[in-house]
Design a protein around this motif. Structure first.
Motif, PDB file in Angstrom:
ATOM      1  N   ASN A 166     -35.910   8.913 -14.626  1.00 53.93           N
ATOM      2  CA  ASN A 166     -36.192   7.476 -14.718  1.00 53.93           C
ATOM      3  C   ASN A 166     -36.321   7.025 -16.172  1.00 53.93           C
ATOM      4  O   ASN A 166     -35.831   5.961 -16.559  1.00 53.93           O
ATOM      5  CB  ASN A 166     -37.497   7.138 -13.995  1.00 53.93           C
ATOM      6  CG  ASN A 166     -37.315   6.887 -12.512  1.00 53.93           C
ATOM      7  OD1 ASN A 166     -36.232   7.032 -11.975  1.00 53.93           O
ATOM      8  ND2 ASN A 166     -38.392   6.524 -11.843  1.00 53.93           N
TER       9      ASN A 166
ATOM     10  N   GLU B 199     -33.418   4.725 -18.718  1.00 54.91           N
ATOM     11  CA  GLU B 199     -33.723   3.457 -19.376  1.00 54.91           C
ATOM     12  C   GLU B 199     -33.570   3.549 -20.885  1.00 54.91           C
ATOM     13  O   GLU B 199     -33.134   2.586 -21.538  1.00 54.91           O
ATOM     14  CB  GLU B 199     -35.128   2.982 -19.000  1.00 54.91           C
ATOM     15  CG  GLU B 199     -35.316   2.713 -17.516  1.00 54.91           C
ATOM     16  CD  GLU B 199     -34.227   1.833 -16.926  1.00 54.91           C
ATOM     17  OE1 GLU B 199     -33.956   0.751 -17.500  1.00 54.91           O
ATOM     18  OE2 GLU B 199     -33.629   2.228 -15.896  1.00 54.91           O
TER      19      GLU B 199
ATOM     20  N   GLY C 188     -30.560   1.626 -19.939  1.00 52.79           N
ATOM     21  CA  GLY C 188     -31.259   0.439 -19.474  1.00 52.79           C
ATOM     22  C   GLY C 188     -31.699  -0.490 -20.577  1.00 52.79           C
ATOM     23  O   GLY C 188     -31.723  -1.718 -20.395  1.00 52.79           O
ATOM     24  N   GLN C 189     -32.048   0.053 -21.748  1.00 57.55           N
ATOM     25  CA  GLN C 189     -32.542  -0.813 -22.821  1.00 57.55           C
ATOM     26  C   GLN C 189     -31.471  -1.761 -23.359  1.00 57.55           C
ATOM     27  O   GLN C 189     -31.777  -2.724 -24.053  1.00 57.55           O
ATOM     28  CB  GLN C 189     -33.136   0.008 -23.962  1.00 57.55           C
ATOM     29  CG  GLN C 189     -32.155   0.844 -24.758  1.00 57.55           C
ATOM     30  CD  GLN C 189     -32.789   1.370 -26.045  1.00 57.55           C
ATOM     31  OE1 GLN C 189     -33.234   0.595 -26.896  1.00 57.55           O
ATOM     32  NE2 GLN C 189     -32.860   2.697 -26.168  1.00 57.55           N
TER      33      GLN C 189
ATOM     34  N   THR D 238     -32.356  -6.000 -12.176  1.00 62.61           N
ATOM     35  CA  THR D 238     -33.751  -5.575 -12.292  1.00 62.61           C
ATOM     36  C   THR D 238     -34.208  -5.476 -13.741  1.00 62.61           C
ATOM     37  O   THR D 238     -35.406  -5.304 -13.997  1.00 62.61           O
ATOM     38  CB  THR D 238     -33.960  -4.214 -11.603  1.00 62.61           C
ATOM     39  OG1 THR D 238     -33.024  -3.266 -12.139  1.00 62.61           O
ATOM     40  CG2 THR D 238     -33.767  -4.313 -10.100  1.00 62.61           C
ATOM     41  N   ARG D 239     -33.289  -5.598 -14.692  1.00 66.54           N
ATOM     42  CA  ARG D 239     -33.659  -5.540 -16.108  1.00 66.54           C
ATOM     43  C   ARG D 239     -33.709  -6.926 -16.753  1.00 66.54           C
ATOM     44  O   ARG D 239     -33.784  -7.039 -17.982  1.00 66.54           O
ATOM     45  CB  ARG D 239     -32.683  -4.629 -16.859  1.00 66.54           C
ATOM     46  CG  ARG D 239     -32.743  -3.186 -16.364  1.00 66.54           C
ATOM     47  CD  ARG D 239     -31.713  -2.274 -16.993  1.00 66.54           C
ATOM     48  NE  ARG D 239     -31.855  -0.929 -16.437  1.00 66.54           N
ATOM     49  CZ  ARG D 239     -31.271  -0.522 -15.303  1.00 66.54           C
ATOM     50  NH1 ARG D 239     -30.491  -1.359 -14.623  1.00 66.54           N
ATOM     51  NH2 ARG D 239     -31.472   0.694 -14.852  1.00 66.54           N
TER      52      ARG D 239
ATOM     53  N   THR E 280     -39.879  -5.722 -13.355  1.00 60.81           N
ATOM     54  CA  THR E 280     -38.980  -4.569 -13.492  1.00 60.81           C
ATOM     55  C   THR E 280     -38.332  -4.535 -14.870  1.00 60.81           C
ATOM     56  O   THR E 280     -38.036  -3.453 -15.394  1.00 60.81           O
ATOM     57  CB  THR E 280     -37.907  -4.581 -12.392  1.00 60.81           C
ATOM     58  OG1 THR E 280     -37.297  -5.878 -12.328  1.00 60.81           O
ATOM     59  CG2 THR E 280     -38.507  -4.236 -11.043  1.00 60.81           C
TER      60      THR E 280
ATOM     61  N   SER F  50     -38.674  -1.386 -17.224  1.00 59.57           N
ATOM     62  CA  SER F  50     -37.568  -0.730 -17.910  1.00 59.57           C
ATOM     63  C   SER F  50     -37.922  -0.437 -19.358  1.00 59.57           C
ATOM     64  O   SER F  50     -37.699   0.674 -19.859  1.00 59.57           O
ATOM     65  CB  SER F  50     -36.315  -1.610 -17.845  1.00 59.57           C
ATOM     66  OG  SER F  50     -35.286  -1.094 -18.675  1.00 59.57           O
ATOM     67  N   THR F  51     -38.480  -1.430 -20.038  1.00 61.35           N
ATOM     68  CA  THR F  51     -38.871  -1.252 -21.436  1.00 61.35           C
ATOM     69  C   THR F  51     -39.915  -0.159 -21.589  1.00 61.35           C
ATOM     70  O   THR F  51     -39.838   0.676 -22.504  1.00 61.35           O
ATOM     71  CB  THR F  51     -39.415  -2.577 -22.000  1.00 61.35           C
ATOM     72  OG1 THR F  51     -38.385  -3.571 -21.939  1.00 61.35           O
ATOM     73  CG2 THR F  51     -39.879  -2.412 -23.439  1.00 61.35           C
TER      74      THR F  51
ATOM     75  N   VAL G 259     -33.683  -0.277 -12.087  1.00 60.46           N
ATOM     76  CA  VAL G 259     -34.823   0.347 -12.756  1.00 60.46           C
ATOM     77  C   VAL G 259     -35.576   1.216 -11.742  1.00 60.46           C
ATOM     78  O   VAL G 259     -35.758   0.828 -10.594  1.00 60.46           O
ATOM     79  CB  VAL G 259     -35.767  -0.721 -13.335  1.00 60.46           C
ATOM     80  CG1 VAL G 259     -36.945  -0.054 -14.035  1.00 60.46           C
ATOM     81  CG2 VAL G 259     -35.019  -1.626 -14.295  1.00 60.46           C
TER      82      VAL G 259
END
Length: 581
Positions: free
Chosen positions: A265, A269, A273-274, A280-281, A287, A291-292, A418
């Motif tokens: 997970n 991110e 994800g970042q 979701t981001r 969420t 993520s952050t 996320v």
């Protein structure tokens, strides 16, 4: 020596060496045992392989047996059986009176290519996408095994339980898939006197969840974590003289292994994800904040692993002016890996080159599109569509990648929400891998729980937050025991290859690690972070494994990625090369 069952990062100095590193090239494994079940009583199933029950494909000169139970107390008889396929040269057989079966003994001098009935490698497929079950063979098909047999390999196809094969009495999933795989390996050594081939040269191969499970089996040979599970199903544990049997293997071929779930997970991110801001981001959602926070937590975990490159440089992440910890020696190493992948692609590819984008999900009516790039310069311009992150030197036909953000935005978008592996509502595939009962997916990742615990008060200020997503749900799942009486920490450790490979974990050097590895991934896959396979590679090399053949393949996604050629041919060639060693 007692193993700490909690999934924690520990300093190397705090971990005592078990004194048993990877198997040496000449290691011999014991091979016969009694057939008593785990309770000590005689089981209805015998571990003895019947040399009088061979079937024969005269057209292709293949002896085979289907459906042999490989444990004495199976939880699922429809899965825990295996089939064996042998080139005819490796057996000397006579027809039985029934006119359909044969009695055979090993012919050690029979040869196929460079192999003999005594030295032939044994290859085992692990076809378990998403950690699903692998169904055993129920009928004979030469075409499915022909290339391996023609190369002189012995092909063993075990059924394996998975997240989708729960039974009423043993309904938890992990670690049963790898447990069954280990039991099948032990069965082969138990019967080594009546089966051809070298049980010192067992090689596993699989992709995705299959690549993950053969990675786990290769890293955890003879680990004490699996012993209670093996005993429960009546796996072969000792030979007739009382010597312990081994489930360690010689080699692992892993394509796109979806593994190291305990931290996945966080790494997802940080790596991808970042750089995303939709779904979701999206900003202003709990969420998005989650993520952050996951991305910020991963570098702290990574820095405690103590990974080093081939020159012995310690690889760490440091804070950066932009982005989340996009600096440091680990970051530089990651950019080097990405650059190498792109330059391998340029060396391998003849232009014009066509890029085909993937269509939408089944039933969406969306189809992929194809674009042809006439020259390398055209292709580099395509890579730099959104930002300039690749520079190209036409005189050397080499490129330089300047940063992670440009690469991810162009080539490796986040395709999962996320909480990509341990979902906050227990809705991800991997939550079912760690189910605690029938249709009872569970949380399994303490690092994720820690992020939730530290930030849930802030998350509760956003719409969409549900108290069921809080840390209490994780703690509840972690406390539950499986059918063998083990908690989630034990099970999660058993399914973490770094638990066995990294001195940051209590399982370091408490297993026998495979001595030959071949890892191939598609660098563009959104299924897991690039750090997953990179950290596996680094941990293996840091452990002392000398033979690790690694490539992350440009412009390929979640597939049996190869730079050139096809996966089956390349795998067979690799097996040939390691058995010569």
């Amino acid at each position: 020596m007692e193993i700490n069952r909690r999934t924690v990062i520990r300093g190397a100095a705090a971990v005592a060496a078990f004194g048993m590193a990877e198997g040496a090239a000449g290691t011999a494994f014991a091979g016969t045992s009694s057939s008593a079940g785990s309770s000590g009583t005689t089981s209805a199933y015998s571990l003895e392989f019947d040399p009088t029950a061979w079937s024969y494909d005269a057209t292709n000169d293949v002896y085979y047996q289907l459906g042999k139970m490989y444990v004495t107390d199976p939880a699922a008889t429809d899965y825990e059986n295996l089939s064996v396929y042998v080139p005819g040269a490796y057996l000397t057989a006579t027809a039985n009176s029934d006119g359909t079966t044969y009695t055979a003994k090993v012919n050690p001098k029979g040869t196929v290519g460079a192999h003999s009935g005594r030295t032939a490698p044994i290859v085992i497929p692990v076809n378990t996408p998403g950690y699903a079950a692998q169904k055993p063979a129920t009928s004979y098909s030469y075409s499915s095994v022909s290339k391996y047999l023609e190369a002189g390999h012995i092909y063993v196809w075990p059924g394996l339980r998975g997240r989708d094969s729960s039974t009423g009495t043993r309904s938890d999933a992990a670690p049963w898939g790898v447990t069954d795989l280990k039991a099948a390996v032990r069965f082969l050594r138990y019967n080594r006197s009546v089966l051809p081939g070298s049980t010192d040269d067992i090689v596993l191969f699989g992709m995705s969840g299959g690549g993950a499970q053969d990675t786990l089996a290769g890293a955890s040979g003879d680990s004490p974590l699996y012993e209670p599970y093996l005993r429960t199903i009546g796996a072969a544990m000792q030979d007739s003289t009382g010597r312990t049997l081994s489930d360690a293997v010689a080699g692992v071929m892993a394509w796109c292994p979806i593994t190291s779930l305990h931290e996945a997970n966080l790494s997802y991110e940080w790596n991808m994800g970042q750089f995303a801001s939709t779904g979701t981001r999206a900003p202003g959602t709990w969420t998005g904040a989650y993520s952050t926070d996951l991305a910020k937590a991963w570098p702290k975990y990574l820095n405690r692993l103590g990974l080093r490159d081939e020159q012995g440089r310690l690889l760490t992440l440091t804070e950066s002016d932009s982005g989340t910890y996009l600096a440091g020696s680990y970051y530089d190493h990651l950019i080097e890996v990405i650059t190498t992948s792109l330059n391998d692609f340029l060396a391998d590819t003849t232009f014009p080159y066509t890029v085909t984008t993937q269509g939408g999900p089944p039933g969406s009516g969306q189809t992929g599109t194809s674009t042809t790039y006439e020259t390398v310069d055209d292709y580099i311009a395509y890579l730099n569509t959104d930002s300039t992150w690749v520079t190209y030197d036409s005189t050397t036909n080499t490129a330089t990648v300047s940063g992670l953000k440009g690469f991810v935005t162009s080539q490796k978008n986040a395709s999962k929400p996320v909480g990509a592996f341990d979902g906050y509502s227990r809705g991800q595939t991997e939550n079912s891998v760690f189910a605690t009962g029938l249709d009872a997916p569970a949380h399994f990742a303490p690092l994720t729980r820690d992020v939730i615990k530290a930030n849930e008060a802030a998350y509760a200020t956003y719409s969409g937050w549900n108290s069921d997503y809080g840390s209490a749900a994780y703690d509840s799942d972690f406390a539950k025991k499986d059918s063998v009486g083990k908690d989630m920490a034990w099970r999660a450790d058993a399914y973490n290859p770094l638990y066995f490979l990294s001195p940051a974990f209590a399982g370091y050097r408490r297993s026998r690690v495979a001595r030959h590895w071949r890892i191939r991934t598609g660098i563009a896959q959104g299924d897991t972070a690039s750090t997953t396979e990179i950290n596996l590679l680094l941990a293996l090399r840091n452990y002392g494994i000398r033979d690790v053949d690694f490539a992350t393949v440009w412009a390929q996604g979640h597939t049996m990625a190869e730079r050139t050629g096809d996966s089956t041919t390349n795998f067979i060639s690799w097996v040939e090369s390691i058995t010569k060693k």
